[in-house]
Design a protein around this motif. Sequence first.
Motif, mmCIF file in Angstrom:
data_model
loop_
_atom_site.group_PDB
_atom_site.id
_atom_site.type_symbol
_atom_site.label_atom_id
_atom_site.label_comp_id
_atom_site.label_asym_id
_atom_site.label_seq_id
_atom_site.Cartn_x
_atom_site.Cartn_y
_atom_site.Cartn_z
ATOM 1 N N LEU A 1 0.772 -1.415 0.816
ATOM 2 C CA LEU A 1 -0.134 0.087 0.443
ATOM 3 C C LEU A 1 1.039 1.153 0.044
ATOM 4 O O LEU A 1 1.695 1.299 0.921
ATOM 5 C CB LEU A 1 -1.031 0.022 0.602
ATOM 6 N N ASP B 1 1.437 3.817 2.923
ATOM 7 C CA ASP B 1 2.609 3.559 4.142
ATOM 8 C C ASP B 1 3.794 3.931 3.045
ATOM 9 O O ASP B 1 3.432 2.848 2.635
ATOM 10 C CB ASP B 1 2.529 2.150 4.332
ATOM 11 N N TYR C 1 -6.377 0.491 11.982
ATOM 12 C CA TYR C 1 -5.949 -0.772 11.711
ATOM 13 C C TYR C 1 -6.017 -1.991 11.660
ATOM 14 O O TYR C 1 -7.000 -2.545 12.539
ATOM 15 C CB TYR C 1 -4.732 -0.614 12.341
ATOM 16 N N GLY C 2 -5.842 -3.486 10.663
ATOM 17 C CA GLY C 2 -6.142 -4.104 11.094
ATOM 18 C C GLY C 2 -5.042 -5.230 12.932
ATOM 19 O O GLY C 2 -3.909 -4.157 12.153
ATOM 20 N N GLU D 1 -10.210 -6.548 12.023
ATOM 21 C CA GLU D 1 -9.739 -5.292 10.741
ATOM 22 C C GLU D 1 -10.640 -4.266 12.077
ATOM 23 O O GLU D 1 -11.983 -4.072 12.180
ATOM 24 C CB GLU D 1 -10.484 -5.176 10.171
ATOM 25 N N LYS D 2 -9.683 -2.443 12.327
ATOM 26 C CA LYS D 2 -9.510 -1.769 12.546
ATOM 27 C C LYS D 2 -11.112 -1.798 13.819
ATOM 28 O O LYS D 2 -12.240 -1.660 14.239
ATOM 29 C CB LYS D 2 -10.995 -0.996 11.833
ATOM 30 N N VAL E 1 -1.592 -3.756 11.806
ATOM 31 C CA VAL E 1 -0.691 -4.015 10.485
ATOM 32 C C VAL E 1 -0.738 -3.399 9.849
ATOM 33 O O VAL E 1 -0.964 -1.972 9.429
ATOM 34 C CB VAL E 1 -2.032 -5.348 9.993
ATOM 35 N N GLY F 1 0.740 -1.370 5.599
ATOM 36 C CA GLY F 1 0.837 -1.748 4.066
ATOM 37 C C GLY F 1 1.106 -2.504 3.331
ATOM 38 O O GLY F 1 1.788 -2.436 2.515
ATOM 39 N N TYR G 1 2.183 -6.842 2.713
ATOM 40 C CA TYR G 1 1.677 -8.008 2.906
ATOM 41 C C TYR G 1 2.207 -9.757 2.089
ATOM 42 O O TYR G 1 2.731 -8.400 1.150
ATOM 43 C CB TYR G 1 0.028 -8.573 2.355
ATOM 44 N N THR H 1 -7.644 -7.881 5.187
ATOM 45 C CA THR H 1 -7.990 -8.881 6.854
ATOM 46 C C THR H 1 -8.524 -9.889 7.189
ATOM 47 O O THR H 1 -8.527 -11.089 7.408
ATOM 48 C CB THR H 1 -8.444 -7.218 7.640
ATOM 49 N N ARG I 1 7.855 3.964 9.253
ATOM 50 C CA ARG I 1 6.711 4.560 8.806
ATOM 51 C C ARG I 1 5.654 5.527 9.034
ATOM 52 O O ARG I 1 5.712 6.073 9.884
ATOM 53 C CB ARG I 1 5.872 2.983 9.460
HETATM 54 C C1 G1P Z 1 -5.550 -0.790 5.107
HETATM 55 C C2 G1P Z 1 -5.824 -2.281 5.849
HETATM 56 C C3 G1P Z 1 -5.603 -2.316 7.095
HETATM 57 C C4 G1P Z 1 -4.054 -2.126 7.472
HETATM 58 C C5 G1P Z 1 -3.402 0.352 7.033
HETATM 59 C C6 G1P Z 1 -2.615 -0.052 6.916
HETATM 60 O O1 G1P Z 1 -6.482 -0.304 6.040
HETATM 61 O O2 G1P Z 1 -7.195 -2.461 6.147
HETATM 62 O O3 G1P Z 1 -5.314 -3.460 8.220
HETATM 63 O O4 G1P Z 1 -3.596 -1.738 9.075
HETATM 64 O O5 G1P Z 1 -4.134 -0.691 5.684
HETATM 65 O O6 G1P Z 1 -2.397 1.041 6.618
HETATM 66 P P1 G1P Z 1 -6.794 1.751 5.278
HETATM 67 O O7 G1P Z 1 -5.399 2.277 5.946
HETATM 68 O O8 G1P Z 1 -6.912 1.413 3.954
HETATM 69 O O9 G1P Z 1 -8.159 1.703 5.576
#
Ligand code: G1P
Length: 284
Positions: free
Chosen positions: A129, A132, A166-167, A186-187, A199, A201, A203, A227, A248
């Motif tokens: 992601l 991050d 976060y997860g 998740e969250k 978690v 981003g 994986y 997640t 990060r």
């Molecule tokens: C996503 C994931 C989440 C993770 C996070 C990290 O969430 O769903 O599990 O902890 O990225 O940045 P988002 O930030 O897209 O809502």
Amino acid sequence: MIKTAIFPVGGLGTRFLPATKAMPKEMLPVVDKPLIQYAVEEAAEAGVEEFIFVTGRNKTAIEDHFDHSFELEATLSAKGKDEALDVVKSMLHNPGSVMYVRQQQPAGLGHAVWCARHLIGSKPVAVLLADDLILGASCVREMVESYSGGNMVAVMDVPQDQTVAYGIVTPGADDGRVVQIEGLVEKPDPDEAPSNIAVVGRYIITPEVFETLAAQERGAGGEIQLTDALAKQIGSAPFTGVRFSGERFDCGSKLGFLQANVAFGLNNGTLEGDLRSWLEERLT
Ligand code: G1P
């Protein structure tokens, strides 16, 4: 060992409007490089050779960024700007190794990843992601070095009141660097979170995760969550979290994005001195 990476870049980037009205949020620059390029370079440093972007409408700037820009290259070449020319050319990957698939509607991270199912083979793939951003060593490389099968995520400790972003993992054996994951949610609200280990981003996921995602079950926020698919694999495949050595930055938030620009600026040999004195002057 991990040759393919998926970059979900279909999100709308509403937190950065109006900057992201006509420009993908992944193209926002930290110092002089767009977020997506940092993620691609991090993956390449880990040995990744195939790059799959899950895009959406208004994301063509990302495709253009990783392609030739003939007019720009011709002009730089004619003017003898070799250094700039090298920078522009260095982001070209082997022909056919950069792939794009459209996510027709943002339906969650799990859905975005699932959209890449026809482009992956039978081996585990990385997911990054770009929001991050990690300063320091390649987080994915550190994960690959610890990887011995199953699913893996990068993790970090977060303040308890931030679990809702976060997860969050239920940790098993934890040697301080590698955590065995026994649960993942998740969250969660802070008072329901199983820990404060979150978690980040990054994986590494097995092809089986795509089969689970195919069920299209919706979770937190009404979205199809990666997640949840990872949590479903617990018990049938190893699942580990890796604490990485870099720092990060959450570039999905304005504060994190500004902090990243300052930190990367202070880490840049050319800018560091002037930026540091300006900051010191400004803050006293
Ligand atoms: C996503 C994931 C989440 C993770 C996070 C990290 O969430 O769903 O599990 O902890 O990225 O940045 P988002 O930030 O897209 O809502």
